[in-house]
Design a protein around this motif. Structure first.
Motif, PDB file in Angstrom:
ATOM      1  N   TYR A  28       0.843  -1.198   0.000  1.00 57.37           N
ATOM      2  CA  TYR A  28       0.000   0.000   0.000  1.00 57.37           C
ATOM      3  C   TYR A  28       0.874   1.243   0.000  1.00 57.37           C
ATOM      4  CZ  TYR A  28      -4.004  -2.968   1.039  1.00 57.37           C
ATOM      5  OH  TYR A  28      -4.990  -3.923   0.975  1.00 57.37           O
ATOM      6  N   ASP A  81      -7.163  -0.043  12.139  1.00 52.32           N
ATOM      7  CA  ASP A  81      -8.363   0.102  11.314  1.00 52.32           C
ATOM      8  C   ASP A  81      -8.232  -0.701  10.018  1.00 52.32           C
ATOM      9  OD1 ASP A  81      -9.564   1.699  13.175  1.00 52.32           O
ATOM     10  OD2 ASP A  81      -9.030   3.582  12.200  1.00 52.32           O
ATOM     11  N   MET A  82      -7.036  -0.710   9.431  1.00 50.10           N
ATOM     12  CA  MET A  82      -6.823  -1.495   8.210  1.00 50.10           C
ATOM     13  C   MET A  82      -7.009  -2.978   8.490  1.00 50.10           C
ATOM     14  SD  MET A  82      -3.558   0.510   6.512  1.00 50.10           S
ATOM     15  CE  MET A  82      -3.387  -0.631   5.123  1.00 50.10           C
ATOM     16  N   MET A  96      -8.276  -4.599   1.320  1.00 51.74           N
ATOM     17  CA  MET A  96      -9.054  -3.673   0.508  1.00 51.74           C
ATOM     18  C   MET A  96      -8.154  -3.078  -0.579  1.00 51.74           C
ATOM     19  SD  MET A  96     -12.206  -3.505   1.706  1.00 51.74           S
ATOM     20  CE  MET A  96     -12.040  -5.290   1.804  1.00 51.74           C
ATOM     21  N   THR A 150      -8.439   0.097  -1.632  1.00 53.53           N
ATOM     22  CA  THR A 150      -8.174   1.469  -1.205  1.00 53.53           C
ATOM     23  C   THR A 150      -8.764   1.701   0.182  1.00 53.53           C
ATOM     24  OG1 THR A 150      -8.175   2.349  -3.469  1.00 53.53           O
ATOM     25  CG2 THR A 150      -8.597   3.921  -1.707  1.00 53.53           C
ATOM     26  N   TYR A 151      -8.018   2.420   1.009  1.00 54.05           N
ATOM     27  CA  TYR A 151      -8.510   2.862   2.312  1.00 54.05           C
ATOM     28  C   TYR A 151      -8.637   4.381   2.287  1.00 54.05           C
ATOM     29  CZ  TYR A 151      -7.339  -1.809   3.979  1.00 54.05           C
ATOM     30  OH  TYR A 151      -7.279  -3.173   4.138  1.00 54.05           O
ATOM     31  N   HIS A 192      -5.489   8.931   0.607  1.00 51.40           N
ATOM     32  CA  HIS A 192      -5.924   7.537   0.584  1.00 51.40           C
ATOM     33  C   HIS A 192      -4.699   6.640   0.598  1.00 51.40           C
ATOM     34  CE1 HIS A 192      -4.858   7.111  -3.772  1.00 51.40           C
ATOM     35  NE2 HIS A 192      -5.151   8.395  -3.771  1.00 51.40           N
TER      36      HIS A 192
END
Length: 216
Positions: free
Chosen positions: A70, A92-93, A99, A101-102, A153
């Protein structure tokens, strides 16, 4: 200590974050685990009317995203702007692993970024549609869409690269076309954006005009 924290973060989450600063005060707010990006202005430095987009393009072109899963480029004032503490990021990730994109905008309820932009910066839709018409004919939609502000992001590195190469770079090249007088007049209109991080002199140095233009 900064290097140890950064190395720990990269190994644990395979995430690399660059955080932009432009003076001593803003540098103090760069997180220990982020890679500081010195964007201090100096005489003769190329203009950056699209602000952090120029930096994102330079970093991706240089391959800064190659050794991570990422990648992200954040402002020195990210936490203040978004009321989000980066110390919570990796927890949180972990709640939503893998995912693409965060993002950080669940508090925003307007489902279409273009409608919001038009309310604050009148004329942005017709200007952007002109750019897209020159690019690939993409039609701006008034439908629901993901919301990302400030380029803030974290995205899988291969997707980030594809976005920059497929969209950001060619669109910025169109915006840099000085022969398109209609476009230049609208890009360099005053967006009336309110911010106290840059005064008129600094804005003139960075963008070429003493206000925030439309490019971003």
């Amino acid at each position: 200590m900064r290097k140890l924290l950064r190395k720990s973060m990269e190994m644990a989450a395979k995430t690399i974050i660059h955080q932009i600063y432009f003076d001593d005060n803003s540098k103090k707010l760069v997180k220990d685990f982020a890679i500081p990006y010195d964007n201090t202005w100096y005489e003769g430095k190329p203009k950056q009317p699209a602000f952090e987009n120029h930096i994102i393009l330079d970093l991706i072109t240089a391959g800064a995203h190659k050794d991570c899963d990422y990648f992200g480029v954040l402002s020195w004032q990210f936490e203040k702007k978004n009321s989000y503490w980066l110390k919570n990021l990796f927890d949180d990730m972990a709640k939503f692993p893998n995912m693409e994109t965060y993002t950080f905008y669940k508090a925003h309820t307007q489902p279409n970024l273009w409608r919001v932009a038009e309310q604050w910066h009148a004329g942005i839709i017709v200007t952007a549609q002109h750019i897209f018409n020159r690019f690939n004919g993409f039609k701006i939609s008034q439908n629901e869409m993901p919301t990302i502000y400030q380029n803030a992001h974290l995205t899988k590195s291969d997707i980030y690269e594809d976005y920059v190469q497929t969209w950001l770079q060619p669109l910025m090249e169109i915006m840099a076309d000085t022969e398109d007088v209609w476009l230049q007049e609208r890009l360099y209109s005053d967006t009336k954006y309110k911010s106290y991080s840059l005064n008129k002199t600094k804005l003139q140095n960075v963008t070429g005009v003493p206000y925030y233009p439309m490019h971003s």
